[in-house]
Scaffold this active site. Structure first.
Site, short mmCIF file in Angstrom:
data_model
loop_
_atom_site.label_atom_id
_atom_site.label_comp_id
_atom_site.label_asym_id
_atom_site.label_seq_id
_atom_site.Cartn_x
_atom_site.Cartn_y
_atom_site.Cartn_z
N ASP A 11 7.36 -108.79 -49.79
CA ASP A 11 8.20 -109.61 -50.67
C ASP A 11 7.40 -110.81 -51.17
OD1 ASP A 11 10.27 -107.92 -50.06
OD2 ASP A 11 11.03 -109.19 -48.45
N1 URA Z 1 10.30 -106.44 -44.61
C1 URA Z 1 10.81 -107.39 -45.41
O1 URA Z 1 11.98 -107.72 -45.36
N2 URA Z 1 9.98 -107.99 -46.29
C2 URA Z 1 8.67 -107.70 -46.38
O2 URA Z 1 7.95 -108.31 -47.19
C3 URA Z 1 8.15 -106.70 -45.53
C4 URA Z 1 8.99 -106.08 -44.66
#
Ligand code: URA
Length: 231
Positions: free
Chosen positions: A102
């Protein structure tokens, strides 16, 4: 792609003619004659007919990036900087991201132009462990590790997450290992147990570990040992 397909993708070459050229030994893959029309040939091999190259070999590229917060795991975006903005343009070579993070998440991000290799890293059924350092808004409850180990039902995908492990490091800190990479998976898992992720940092994917001395925003090529560590 099958060898016959590479030839028949050439202007004016029918499938029949492609097979005939291959059967006659006029086609080479990486400079060696290949008479198998169904031979799978990837973009990293050169293909020639009567010595004339019709597919030049691409150079494979495997990079580890220490992703900073604020960068999108995408190759282009009109609004936000992307992780590709951190990579020298001469290395872009059709890179894609093997397991996105993310925008706010940090840590290990792998970029490659080798789709067959990256599928091994990201396919849920291959079960490569992905290890995250997680900080939460509220103290991590006792039931959390049990619920993660049981798997959680994700309504949207209509599936149960694979058993995940949680190692508690502090009241609001844990190391979590998952074997898939569903959309916002870790955040959604914590949300399901009434908590909220405030920071998420990926430390490792399989045997590929983020170097502690790789500064945020820096990257390096993977070693051949790392590349070969996938099943
Ligand atoms: N899980 C998440 O919620 N975000 C990420 O960036 C990676 C795994």
């Amino acid at each position: 792609m099958k060898l016959s397909r590479i030839l028949s993708n050439q202007d004016g070459t029918s499938r029949k003619r492609a097979n005939a050229l291959i059967a006659a030994g006029r086609v080479t893959v990486n400079d060696l004659p290949c008479r198998v029309a169904a031979q799978e040939v990837d973009r990293f091999a050169s293909v020639a007919v009567d010595g004339e190259v019709i597919q030049a070999a691409d150079t494979p590229c495997y990079l580890m990036l220490h992703k900073p917060a604020g960068y999108l795991s995408a190759t282009v975006d009109a609004e936000h900087p992307t992780v590709l903005d951190l990579i020298a343009p001469d290395l872009h070579r059709d890179l894609h991201i093997a397991g996105r993070l993310d925008r706010a998440s940090t840590g290990l991000l792998i970029l490659t132009n080798d789709g067959q290799w990256s599928r091994q890293l990201t396919e849920p059924k291959v079960k490569i462990p992905k290890i995250y350092h997680v900080t939460t808004a509220y103290p991590i409850s006792e039931e959390t590790s049990e619920r993660f180990a049981e798997g959680l039902w994700f309504e949207y995908e209509q599936l149960r997450t694979s058993p995940a492990q949680l190692e508690q490091l502090g009241a609001r800190e844990a190391r979590v290992t998952i074997y898939e990479g569903r959309y916002h998976q870790i955040k959604r898992m914590f949300h399901r147990v009434g908590n909220r992720v405030t920071a998420l940092h990926r430390e490792r994917m399989g045997d590929i570990r983020l170097n502690e001395d790789l500064a945020t925003g820096d990257y390096r090529p993977l070693t051949s040992e790392e590349i070969l560590s996938l099943p």
